[in-house]
Write an enzyme that holds these catalytic residues in place. Structure first.
Site, mmCIF file in Angstrom:
data_model
loop_
_atom_site.group_PDB
_atom_site.id
_atom_site.type_symbol
_atom_site.label_atom_id
_atom_site.label_comp_id
_atom_site.label_asym_id
_atom_site.label_seq_id
_atom_site.Cartn_x
_atom_site.Cartn_y
_atom_site.Cartn_z
ATOM 1 N N LYS A 172 40.583 15.205 51.599
ATOM 2 C CA LYS A 172 41.215 14.142 50.801
ATOM 3 C C LYS A 172 41.414 14.868 49.372
ATOM 4 O O LYS A 172 40.650 15.295 48.739
ATOM 5 C CB LYS A 172 40.486 12.878 50.701
ATOM 6 C CG LYS A 172 39.106 12.799 50.259
ATOM 7 C CD LYS A 172 39.341 12.670 48.842
ATOM 8 C CE LYS A 172 40.047 11.302 48.359
ATOM 9 N NZ LYS A 172 40.099 10.978 46.924
ATOM 10 N N THR A 183 38.171 21.184 46.326
ATOM 11 C CA THR A 183 39.162 20.090 46.170
ATOM 12 C C THR A 183 38.293 18.933 45.915
ATOM 13 O O THR A 183 37.189 19.063 45.716
ATOM 14 C CB THR A 183 39.931 19.985 47.408
ATOM 15 O OG1 THR A 183 41.090 19.066 47.015
ATOM 16 C CG2 THR A 183 39.303 19.796 48.606
#
Length: 398
Positions: A172, A183
């Protein structure tokens, strides 16, 4: 969406705990087969979230059996209360499963600075345990979303001596994206057998050109984490990095990470353009990356991208302020795709505004910069800055 391969030895479940959102799944459980190995990288933000602190501690002590991921509340900037909440969520799951508390790794994403309630976890855990299934990757990817508009998943398969191996990942991320390790949240799993030290090396090698080479807005999250799990269920050993099996494994993990990273930038908050920035002929990779990120983070460049305006002076100015000592501007060249826009210190003689705009009207294109200083290069992915980015982030807590 391409077919997502289940990973034997890894089961997932998603449920609606009501932590922040109503009427949508916001809690994910990943169960890892006994004997699984786990590698991870975490944010370098000094204000790292409580779950990052706890996950690091637990991973350093024992092989995890469960990953517990919530969306809607980052449990960051919450001090001792946040640490206590993260430990409590681990304790609740451990009590329900019979594993040691430090065999649970917690992860959170969402609003910073709000205490994380633990009662929703207590209510939701029994249902999550009952719903565990190796085919629940898409439901899990949807549940960890915050401002994302689409779930992000990728899979690869390869064979070793006729035996199939799967590598599947989800992530996500949409805003607060310039990861400094990975990330915002990413989980990749394989049914291969892999030594933990080698698994960590494979993960770090995959993260560098993927999650660590993207930016939406230049902000590194307090909660960034990327996890790679090897369940061993296939029996295919990929621990020898120099073997064919090891090579195929490293390639598959990198391809999954690259696909997920690209999906994050394409889904950047309000993004309408996916732009690759390639810097060549630098004196060092660090120099190339600094130039690329300076261009990518320029609000003037990013708004020109949104407008499809070939305002090449903004790109030129960003290169000039990127900190390259004694830059010989006469040797710098800049292209939009294959269209040269800058050479010999100014506009290329063959450049036209019409041709530049034709490139920038595309949904995806490349800005290439040659510095004329050496042989090093770097590539990052970024996006434009639109009206919607301001609106989404201005209204994020309302």
């Amino acid at each position: 969406m391409a077919e997502i391969a289940p990973v034997s030895g890894v089961r997932l479940a998603a449920g609606a705990a009501g932590i922040r959102y109503r009427d949508r799944d916001d809690l994910v459980l990943m169960e890892l087969a006994e004997g699984s190995t786990v590698a991870a990288v975490f944010t370098k933000n000094a204000f790292c979230a409580a779950p990052v602190v706890v996950a690091r501690q637990h991973l350093a002590k024992i092989a995890p059996r469960y990953l517990l991921i919530n969306s809607g509340n980052a449990n960051a900037g919450t001090g001792e209360n946040g640490l206590a909440a993260s430990f409590e969520t681990c304790r609740l799951l451990a009590a329900a499963t019979g594993v040691a508390m430090n065999q649970v790794l917690p992860f959170s994403t969402g609003v910073i600075g709000e205490d994380l309630p633990t009662e929703p976890f207590a209510r939701a855990i029994p249902g999550l345990l009952a719903g565990l299934d190796e085919n629940n990757w898409e439901q899990a990817a949807q549940a960890i979303m915050t401002t994302d508009t689409v779930p992000k998943l990728a899979s690869r398969r390869f064979e070793v001596d006729g035996r199939a191996v799967a590598v599947t990942g989800m992530c996500k991320g949409s805003g607060m994206i310039r990861p400094d390790m990975a990330t915002m949240l990413a989980y990749v799993a394989t049914d291969a057998v892999c030594d933990r030290e080698i698994l960590q090396q494979v993960l770090e090698a995959a993260v560098a050109p993927s999650f660590n080479s993207i930016t939406v807005d230049g902000d590194t999250s307090t909660n960034d984490a990327c996890v790679l799990v090897a369940s061993g269920a296939s029996g295919v050993d990929v621990s020898d990095a120099g073997s064919e099996a090891g090579r195929l494994f490293g390639q598959a993990v990198q391809e999954v990470c690259m696909e997920l990273a690209r999906a994050i930038v394409a889904d950047g908050e309000g993004a309408t353009k996916l732009v690759e920035i390639q810097v060549d002929e630098a004196a060092s990779e660090e120099q190339a990356r600094n130039v690329a990120y300076t261009v990518a983070h320029s609000p003037l460049v990013k708004t020109a991208l949104f407008a499809s305006d070939p305002n090449w002076g903004r790109i030129l100015a960003a290169v000039g302020r990127a900190g390259v000592q004694d830059l010989d501007i006469d040797r710098v060249r800049i292209w939009l795709d294959d269209l040269c826009i800058v050479s010999r210190g100014g506009r290329d003689p063959g450049y036209t505004e019409e041709a530049g705009q034709a490139v920038m009207r595309q949904d995806a294109f490349r800005i290439r910069i040659a510095l004329g200083r050496g042989e090093a290069s770097a590539r990052i992915l970024t996006c434009d800055l639109s009206f919607d980015y301001v609106k989404i982030n201005a209204e994020y807590r309302t």
